[in-house]
Design an enzyme around this catalytic site. Sequence first.
Site, PDB file in Angstrom:
ATOM      1  N   HIS A  66       0.353 -39.598  -6.143  1.00  0.00           N
ATOM      2  CA  HIS A  66      -0.027 -40.698  -7.029  1.00  0.00           C
ATOM      3  C   HIS A  66      -1.178 -40.253  -7.922  1.00  0.00           C
ATOM      4  O   HIS A  66      -2.127 -39.627  -7.437  1.00  0.00           O
ATOM      5  CB  HIS A  66      -0.472 -41.908  -6.199  1.00  0.00           C
ATOM      6  N   GLY A 105      29.654 -38.998 -32.692  1.00  0.00           N
ATOM      7  CA  GLY A 105      29.649 -38.670 -31.269  1.00  0.00           C
ATOM      8  C   GLY A 105      28.341 -39.083 -30.626  1.00  0.00           C
ATOM      9  O   GLY A 105      27.270 -38.621 -31.028  1.00  0.00           O
ATOM     10  N   GLY A 111      31.794 -32.805 -29.020  1.00  0.00           N
ATOM     11  CA  GLY A 111      32.007 -31.937 -27.865  1.00  0.00           C
ATOM     12  C   GLY A 111      32.341 -30.518 -28.259  1.00  0.00           C
ATOM     13  O   GLY A 111      32.361 -30.162 -29.449  1.00  0.00           O
ATOM     14  N   ARG A 112      32.606 -29.707 -27.262  1.00  0.00           N
ATOM     15  CA  ARG A 112      32.888 -28.293 -27.472  1.00  0.00           C
ATOM     16  C   ARG A 112      34.232 -27.940 -26.839  1.00  0.00           C
ATOM     17  O   ARG A 112      34.572 -28.434 -25.765  1.00  0.00           O
ATOM     18  CB  ARG A 112      31.775 -27.424 -26.873  1.00  0.00           C
ATOM     19  N   GLU A 145      30.104  -8.497 -24.525  1.00  0.00           N
ATOM     20  CA  GLU A 145      29.736  -9.680 -25.313  1.00  0.00           C
ATOM     21  C   GLU A 145      29.833  -9.340 -26.802  1.00  0.00           C
ATOM     22  O   GLU A 145      29.287  -8.330 -27.247  1.00  0.00           O
ATOM     23  CB  GLU A 145      28.320 -10.128 -24.960  1.00  0.00           C
ATOM     24  N   LYS A 179      16.185 -27.909 -27.286  1.00  0.00           N
ATOM     25  CA  LYS A 179      15.031 -28.488 -26.575  1.00  0.00           C
ATOM     26  C   LYS A 179      13.730 -28.139 -27.265  1.00  0.00           C
ATOM     27  O   LYS A 179      12.749 -28.903 -27.214  1.00  0.00           O
ATOM     28  CB  LYS A 179      15.017 -28.040 -25.113  1.00  0.00           C
ATOM     29  N   GLY A 196      35.867  -8.191 -27.158  1.00  0.00           N
ATOM     30  CA  GLY A 196      36.819  -7.734 -26.154  1.00  0.00           C
ATOM     31  C   GLY A 196      38.081  -8.577 -26.128  1.00  0.00           C
ATOM     32  O   GLY A 196      38.100  -9.728 -26.567  1.00  0.00           O
ATOM     33  N   VAL A 237      25.924 -36.235 -25.229  1.00  0.00           N
ATOM     34  CA  VAL A 237      24.661 -35.509 -25.088  1.00  0.00           C
ATOM     35  C   VAL A 237      24.213 -34.872 -26.401  1.00  0.00           C
ATOM     36  O   VAL A 237      23.080 -35.064 -26.851  1.00  0.00           O
ATOM     37  CB  VAL A 237      24.779 -34.435 -23.992  1.00  0.00           C
TER      38      VAL A 237
END
Length: 462
Positions: free
Chosen positions: A439, A179, A266-267, A38, A55, A118, A182
């Site tokens: 409930h 956009g 978007g991505r 990574e 979030k 990498g 989401v």
Amino acid sequence: MANDAGTVFDLVILGGGSGGYAAALRASQLGLDVALIEKNKLGGTCLHQGCIPTKALLHAGEIADAAREGAEFGVRSTFEGIDIAGVHKYKDGVVSGLYKGLQGLVASRKITYVEGEGRLSSPTSVDVNGQRYTGRHVLLATGSVPRSLPGLTIDGDRIISSDHALVLDRVPKSAIVLGGGVIGVEFASVWKSFGADVTIVEGMKHLVPVEDENSSKLLERAFRKRGIAFSLGSFFKGAEYTADGVRVTLENGKTYEAEVLLVAIGRGPVSQGLGYEEAGVAIDRGFVRVDEYCRTNVPTISAVGDLIPTLQLAHVGFAEGILVAERLAGLSPVPIDYDGVPRVTYCHPEVASVGVTEARAKELYGADQVVTLKYNLAGNGKSKILKTAGEIKLVRVRDGAVVGVHMVGDRLGEQVGEAQLIYNWEALPAEVAQLIHAHPTQNEALGEAHLALAGKPLHSHD
């Protein structure tokens, strides 16, 4: 490139985001020797620039709204403003804790973790930091980055991406969000809760256009009530700096001005310049092409996550990574039913769904074979307590299973788990109706909707 016995593995994974690290964890659990590479931070976009930090911001926005609206609940509270440094401290603390936990988990599984950029050097090897890591199999999981449009330069100042928005040192007085998917509606929701004037520009005819049209209309109604403006049905034409902000022009001639423009269209996949095509990997519009088992056209190479043209969701990356690991370990995993993946947009109110939309169901089964039912949250006690409006819409095949569950309302993302079971186990409305739901809960609304669809409504009209 140097190469020795210490750099030969069963599986070499390029990319440590959701798909990559999930594959590494599962593969090591199954006895494979794994190298995980990574270039940035373990956890990838989801943990550091996506799911988790956004979030956290949304929850801070919820707290801000609660402070403003305390009088509605008989609570004397006042809203004095946003301490953006404090918000970032909270957000970064959440990310940091999860990051440390993930690092410890990878280390505990004896995975060889390599930090560095990498590059695929052959169908069985990845080069990084002057070292070659060779594997019986290679998994590509290099993820995605925010996209822009031709002629629209993201400068990180007035024209920003979601990456910039996550670390913005202020709450903008006004913002245009380009956009209405989401990412766009979530940031619009956050900034409105923080006190900004927000306008969303979406070229399609509805917000969250991939959702069921009923869900889109309910969200639009809720956003109007919150004072979030939006323009639908006309595409972006251009943007220019003004004296103190940015001006956006649409193809229909309308213009909008604000302090900042968030580009949230978007991505795009990260696949260029990494040796994929040189190794023979088939690519289409930047995405690596795979079959239902995430296999590329090169027998020794698989790919997962945002790099392939499936749903760009962290939990999809997890599932794809696990699928690849189990396949390589000799198990017989089942291909993913992407319609059966739960989807949640965490704005206020939330939009959650699983299965197919009404329009798609009609394409699949015929218009005369599709039955729908809408259950309004006005009949749900817990939703009344929370003062949230919305609906649960069910889509079923006539005399058959429920094939779509679409929900709009605060906290309904937490109910998508049962909805996922209903769809994936091909449940009949009568089978769900006989289950007893607690409930008062919002979960009870799912039960009530199925009671009504089964022909025996309780807290709803016939």
